[in-house]
Design a protein around this motif. Structure first.
Motif, PDB file in Angstrom:
ATOM      1  N   ASP A  52      -6.855  -4.484   3.435  1.00 43.96           N
ATOM      2  CA  ASP A  52      -6.999  -3.220   4.174  1.00 43.96           C
ATOM      3  C   ASP A  52      -7.265  -3.493   5.653  1.00 43.96           C
ATOM      4  N   ASP A  53      -8.060  -4.522   5.917  1.00 41.72           N
ATOM      5  CA  ASP A  53      -8.520  -4.783   7.279  1.00 41.72           C
ATOM      6  C   ASP A  53      -7.757  -5.936   7.925  1.00 41.72           C
ATOM      7  N   LEU A  54      -6.470  -6.015   7.671  1.00 45.95           N
ATOM      8  CA  LEU A  54      -5.659  -7.104   8.224  1.00 45.95           C
ATOM      9  C   LEU A  54      -5.779  -7.180   9.739  1.00 45.95           C
ATOM     10  N   LEU A  55      -5.854  -6.026  10.410  1.00 46.45           N
ATOM     11  CA  LEU A  55      -5.884  -6.007  11.870  1.00 46.45           C
ATOM     12  C   LEU A  55      -7.302  -6.142  12.435  1.00 46.45           C
ATOM     13  N   GLY A  56      -8.305  -6.041  11.587  1.00 40.98           N
ATOM     14  CA  GLY A  56      -9.679  -6.115  12.062  1.00 40.98           C
ATOM     15  C   GLY A  56      -9.984  -7.394  12.823  1.00 40.98           C
ATOM     16  N   PRO A  57      -9.638  -8.573  12.286  1.00 36.23           N
ATOM     17  CA  PRO A  57      -9.924  -9.805  13.020  1.00 36.23           C
ATOM     18  C   PRO A  57      -9.210  -9.880  14.370  1.00 36.23           C
ATOM     19  N   VAL A  58      -8.015  -9.286  14.470  1.00 32.41           N
ATOM     20  CA  VAL A  58      -7.293  -9.284  15.739  1.00 32.41           C
ATOM     21  C   VAL A  58      -8.056  -8.455  16.771  1.00 32.41           C
ATOM     22  N   VAL A  59      -8.521  -7.281  16.347  1.00 29.49           N
ATOM     23  CA  VAL A  59      -9.324  -6.443  17.240  1.00 29.49           C
ATOM     24  C   VAL A  59     -10.588  -7.184  17.665  1.00 29.49           C
ATOM     25  N   ASP A  60     -11.189  -7.906  16.732  1.00 26.79           N
ATOM     26  CA  ASP A  60     -12.442  -8.590  17.047  1.00 26.79           C
ATOM     27  C   ASP A  60     -12.246  -9.725  18.053  1.00 26.79           C
ATOM     28  N   THR A  61     -11.087 -10.369  18.060  1.00 24.33           N
ATOM     29  CA  THR A  61     -10.849 -11.383  19.095  1.00 24.33           C
ATOM     30  C   THR A  61     -10.779 -10.729  20.472  1.00 24.33           C
ATOM     31  N   GLU A  67       0.292 -14.397  -4.099  1.00 24.78           N
ATOM     32  CA  GLU A  67       0.318 -13.079  -4.745  1.00 24.78           C
ATOM     33  C   GLU A  67      -0.310 -13.094  -6.128  1.00 24.78           C
ATOM     34  N   ILE A  68      -0.345 -14.234  -6.802  1.00 24.52           N
ATOM     35  CA  ILE A  68      -1.060 -14.319  -8.073  1.00 24.52           C
ATOM     36  C   ILE A  68      -2.519 -13.930  -7.864  1.00 24.52           C
ATOM     37  N   TYR A  69      -3.108 -14.405  -6.774  1.00 26.25           N
ATOM     38  CA  TYR A  69      -4.504 -14.069  -6.477  1.00 26.25           C
ATOM     39  C   TYR A  69      -4.625 -12.684  -5.851  1.00 26.25           C
ATOM     40  N   ALA A  70      -3.790 -12.421  -4.852  1.00 24.87           N
ATOM     41  CA  ALA A  70      -3.892 -11.148  -4.137  1.00 24.87           C
ATOM     42  C   ALA A  70      -3.668  -9.968  -5.070  1.00 24.87           C
ATOM     43  N   CYS A  71      -2.609 -10.037  -5.871  1.00 26.18           N
ATOM     44  CA  CYS A  71      -2.232  -8.891  -6.691  1.00 26.18           C
ATOM     45  C   CYS A  71      -3.169  -8.680  -7.866  1.00 26.18           C
ATOM     46  N   GLN A  72      -3.757  -9.757  -8.377  1.00 30.41           N
ATOM     47  CA  GLN A  72      -4.625  -9.618  -9.542  1.00 30.41           C
ATOM     48  C   GLN A  72      -6.085  -9.378  -9.153  1.00 30.41           C
ATOM     49  N   GLU A  73      -6.525  -9.954  -8.011  1.00 35.04           N
ATOM     50  CA  GLU A  73      -7.936  -9.859  -7.649  1.00 35.04           C
ATOM     51  C   GLU A  73      -8.212  -8.866  -6.514  1.00 35.04           C
ATOM     52  N   ASP A  74      -7.359  -8.890  -5.479  1.00 34.76           N
ATOM     53  CA  ASP A  74      -7.669  -8.139  -4.266  1.00 34.76           C
ATOM     54  C   ASP A  74      -7.025  -6.766  -4.207  1.00 34.76           C
ATOM     55  N   VAL A  75      -5.756  -6.674  -4.611  1.00 36.44           N
ATOM     56  CA  VAL A  75      -5.061  -5.395  -4.491  1.00 36.44           C
ATOM     57  C   VAL A  75      -5.734  -4.298  -5.318  1.00 36.44           C
ATOM     58  N   PRO A  76      -6.333  -4.624  -6.471  1.00 37.07           N
ATOM     59  CA  PRO A  76      -7.051  -3.547  -7.160  1.00 37.07           C
ATOM     60  C   PRO A  76      -8.178  -2.941  -6.330  1.00 37.07           C
ATOM     61  N   TRP A  77      -8.638  -3.682  -5.326  1.00 40.27           N
ATOM     62  CA  TRP A  77      -9.758  -3.232  -4.498  1.00 40.27           C
ATOM     63  C   TRP A  77      -9.282  -2.791  -3.111  1.00 40.27           C
ATOM     64  N   ASN A  78      -8.063  -3.140  -2.760  1.00 38.29           N
ATOM     65  CA  ASN A  78      -7.427  -2.740  -1.507  1.00 38.29           C
ATOM     66  C   ASN A  78      -6.299  -1.766  -1.841  1.00 38.29           C
ATOM     67  N   SER A  79      -5.689  -1.202  -0.817  1.00 37.57           N
ATOM     68  CA  SER A  79      -4.600  -0.267  -1.083  1.00 37.57           C
ATOM     69  C   SER A  79      -3.770  -0.079   0.173  1.00 37.57           C
ATOM     70  N   LEU A  80      -2.536   0.350  -0.025  1.00 37.62           N
ATOM     71  CA  LEU A  80      -1.681   0.653   1.113  1.00 37.62           C
ATOM     72  C   LEU A  80      -2.273   1.799   1.929  1.00 37.62           C
ATOM     73  N   GLU A  81      -2.922   2.736   1.236  1.00 39.44           N
ATOM     74  CA  GLU A  81      -3.553   3.863   1.935  1.00 39.44           C
ATOM     75  C   GLU A  81      -4.719   3.373   2.802  1.00 39.44           C
ATOM     76  N   GLY A  82      -5.481   2.417   2.264  1.00 44.27           N
ATOM     77  CA  GLY A  82      -6.585   1.856   3.035  1.00 44.27           C
ATOM     78  C   GLY A  82      -6.093   1.106   4.261  1.00 44.27           C
ATOM     79  N   LEU A  83      -4.992   0.381   4.103  1.00 44.82           N
ATOM     80  CA  LEU A  83      -4.400  -0.338   5.232  1.00 44.82           C
ATOM     81  C   LEU A  83      -3.969   0.634   6.324  1.00 44.82           C
ATOM     82  N   ARG A  84      -3.288   1.706   5.919  1.00 41.92           N
ATOM     83  CA  ARG A  84      -2.788   2.658   6.917  1.00 41.92           C
ATOM     84  C   ARG A  84      -3.945   3.401   7.605  1.00 41.92           C
ATOM     85  N   ALA A  85      -5.003   3.661   6.884  1.00 42.55           N
ATOM     86  CA  ALA A  85      -6.166   4.311   7.497  1.00 42.55           C
ATOM     87  C   ALA A  85      -6.785   3.393   8.550  1.00 42.55           C
TER      88      ALA A  85
END
Length: 655
Positions: free
Chosen positions: A248-257, A504-522
């Motif tokens: 969800d917060d892919l851009l957060g670290p970029v903003v923080d730099t 994606e084995i890790y991302a899709c099984q562990e992280d995506v259930p807790w993240n979302s495309l809607e969260g990314l866009r927000a």
């Protein structure tokens, strides 16, 4: 290189004997439940490495699932880099790589020579490709799917514009892996943590330290929670805590730099006076360049928004290119907002100068300092030339010894002749079919019959005759080596897909259930309110593609995985202010529940601070030597940048 290192490698080469301390591993390891097989290192070794003496490689077999241990096994490829001392500390460092699934054995030189050369003076360094990562991904590869698309994967490897997107292969690959009997949900961070403990126990290290970078920090934290027995201390560098919604917060670290840059300039009276609206300058510059790039002229290239983005973010996260970029940035933005290019042209002129030239071009130096610097650089160049000469001698000796002992085998002759025959095939479909069946040889037990069948199916005339004769002349050793060669060549292309699939084995099984495309866009909307140029769709295209690929997986969230880790194991937390993958703010989040943690922010360091700043490297060495002591971090204060002012002087009265 030191005289002791040169002497040690020459002695080892000439002796040709295996180090006796590695004998228990050759005998199967220290724990029968996790058997060790010593194998040749399937990776490029440094000049000063001698296999069997300074480094040993192999596999550790672990259960696919631990609760209860499953019959299906996962082979984990590992390497041990011996400490460069006759009296090593008993507790080694196990390096946990990022990704997830990026692997580390393919970059063993980086591990030894860039990340841990100082640590290795007193401790063994152990590293391994985690389950589903690189060389340890054989239990989750889709051999049929890869073979069917081997030509497409060759195109991908060559960056052919007609190459398909790797995402096209994910869903059929997942189907094939599941059909093979693999338990995909077992490829998770908790089992990775158990793998770390199993690996260290069977390699003979009852106590050890962990150094994790990126996903390796998340795994290190999970080891602290799931399998902490034997852990002496932990360093997490470029922290990705499980409590953080990183997709969800892919851009957060970029903003923080950018925030780090804004804070540094605001705290510097000269910079703040010269550039009172730096955030506005940044936005106006990117907006202007997006509409109207500055043409190539002035003996300088075209200035585009993409070029400036690279300078602002990507270059500062490249440990191979340590040009002093930050001091230029406020002036670059301030000038470009008005269409001026003096500062960016001066920076770009450093592009081809090399490390010595970049150092000599450091702004603010007086003539006396430049004279001293030129003298020092001359001494360094002479030393490098001597090192290169020694390296050439060692390389020649290694080659001569190999030539004296190894003749060209029938297997190698077959490889050479079959390559010639393959190049002679003019029909594209015939060549594709040949490559497909060659890739599938790795799924077959080494034997003469399948090899003859491959030859007879795809070749004719003298090519077929010559290849048949070579096959018939092969010994069992030659047959095994021929199939190994087929596996090695196919693996090159398999790893292209495995790198994406492993993530994606890790991302899709562990992280995506807790993240979302809607969260990314927000989050994109929030970022865009401050920095509109960052909220462009292309900046998050890879994550959007990952969300789409995840439809092929069954989500497997684990209860409690995203809870904070609570531990009293001594922990050093390092975060770089230039890191655009994991924010420098996230380390503090992880440290909140670690009662014996020291959290430090490293100026002018990117993702994995020890690759950028000797100061961070030294702090980590001191911590690992004495985890209960508070490390001396006074060197961090020297890293805060000074800035180039409009008149060319440096802020803060710096030289």
């Amino acid at each position: 290189m030191t005289a002791d290192q040169i002497f040690a490698v020459l002695t080892a080469l000439l002796a040709g004997e295996a180090a006796p301390e590695f004998q228990p591993l050759r005998d199967g390891g220290h724990v029968a439940a996790y058997p060790v097989t010593v194998e040749p290192c399937n990776l490029p070794l440094g000049t000063l490495e001698v296999e069997g003496q300074t480094v040993i490689c192999g596999t550790v077999s672990v259960p696919e699932s631990y609760d209860p241990p499953s019959e299906r096994r996962v082979p984990l490829e590992f390497a041990i880099l011996k400490a460069q001392t006759l009296a090593p500390a008993p507790d080694p460092i196990v390096y946990l790589h990022g990704g997830p699934a990026a692997g580390t054995l393919g970059s063993i030189g980086l591990v030894s020579n860039v990340l841990f050369p100082n640590h290795r003076r007193t401790r063994d360094i152990i590293t391994f490709d985690q389950r589903a990562a690189a060389l340890s991904s054989t239990s989750v590869r889709c051999y049929e799917g890869i073979a069917d698309h081997i030509v497409d994967l060759v195109k991908v490897s060559r960056e052919d514009p007609e190459a398909p997107d790797l995402g096209d292969f994910v869903a059929p690959c997942v189907d094939e892996i599941l059909a093979s009997g693999a338990d995909l949900p077992a490829y998770n961070t908790a089992n990775n943590a158990r793998d770390v403990q199993a690996l260290m126990r069977t390699l003979g290290y009852p106590e050890y330290n962990i150094y994790g970078i990126s996903y390796g920090t998340r795994l290190a934290l999970e080891v602290m929670r799931t399998a902490p027995d034997g852990m002496r201390s932990v360093v997490i560098d470029g922290v990705a805590p499980p409590t953080q919604k990183i997709y969800d917060d892919l851009l957060g670290p970029v903003v923080d730099t950018l925030d780090a840059l804004l804070d540094q300039c605001a705290a510097d009276a000269d910079c703040a006076t010269a550039y009172p609206d730096l955030e506005g300058d940044i936005n106006r510059t990117f907006e202007r360049l997006a509409k109207d790039p500055i043409p190539a002229s002035r003996g300088a290239p075209e200035i585009t928004a993409d070029l400036l983005f690279d300078i602002t973010f990507s270059l500062r996260n490249n440990w191979r290119d340590l040009r002093p970029i930050t001091p230029y940035l406020p002036r670059i933005f301030h000038e470009l907002a008005d269409g001026k290019t003096d500062a960016i042209d001066a920076f770009l002129a450093m592009d081809d100068a090399g490390p010595a030239g970049r150092l000599a071009a450091t702004p603010g130096l007086g003539e006396e300092e430049r004279t001293l610097l030129r003298a020092a650089l001359g001494i360094a160049a002479a030393s490098a030339e001597l090192d290169a000469g020694v390296t050439d001698v060692i390389t020649r000796l290694r080659s001569d010894l190999a030539t004296d002992t190894d003749a060209v085998s029938v297997a190698e002759a077959f490889e050479i002749r079959s390559t010639e025959a393959a190049r002679a095939l003019s029909d594209a479909d015939a060549k594709a079919a040949m490559l497909r069946d060659y890739a599938l040889l790795q799924t077959t037990e080494p034997a003469r019959a399948p090899l003859l069948s491959w030859v007879d199916t795809h070749f004719a005339g003298s090519d077929q005759s010559d290849l048949r004769q070579l096959v018939l002349a092969m010994s069992d050793t030659d047959l095994s080596r021929t199939f190994e060669i087929a596996d090695e060549q196919a693996t090159i292309y398999e790893l292209l897909l495995a790198s994406k699939l492993g993530v994606e084995i890790y991302a899709c099984q562990e992280d995506v259930p807790w993240n979302s495309l809607e969260g990314l866009r927000a989050r994109m909307e929030e970022v865009g309110a401050r920095f509109p140029f960052l909220a462009a769709e292309e900046n998050v295209a890879d994550v959007i593609a990952t969300f789409e690929d995840c439809a092929a997986f069954t989500q497997s969230p684990r209860e409690g995985f995203h809870e904070p880790i609570v531990s009293d194991i001594p922990t050093l937390v390092l975060n770089g202010t230039l890191d655009i993958q994991t924010s420098w703010r996230w380390g503090g989040v992880a440290a909140e529940t670690l009662s014996r943690a020291h959290n430090y922010i490293v100026p002018e360091a990117g993702h994995g601070s020890i690759a950028y700043q000797p100061c961070a490297n030294d702090i980590s060495v001191a911590f690992l030597n004495a985890p209960d002591a508070v490390p001396d971090t006074s060197c961090l204060a020297t890293l805060t940048p000074h800035f180039i002012l409009p008149d060319g002087s440096m802020s803060g009265g710096a030289n």
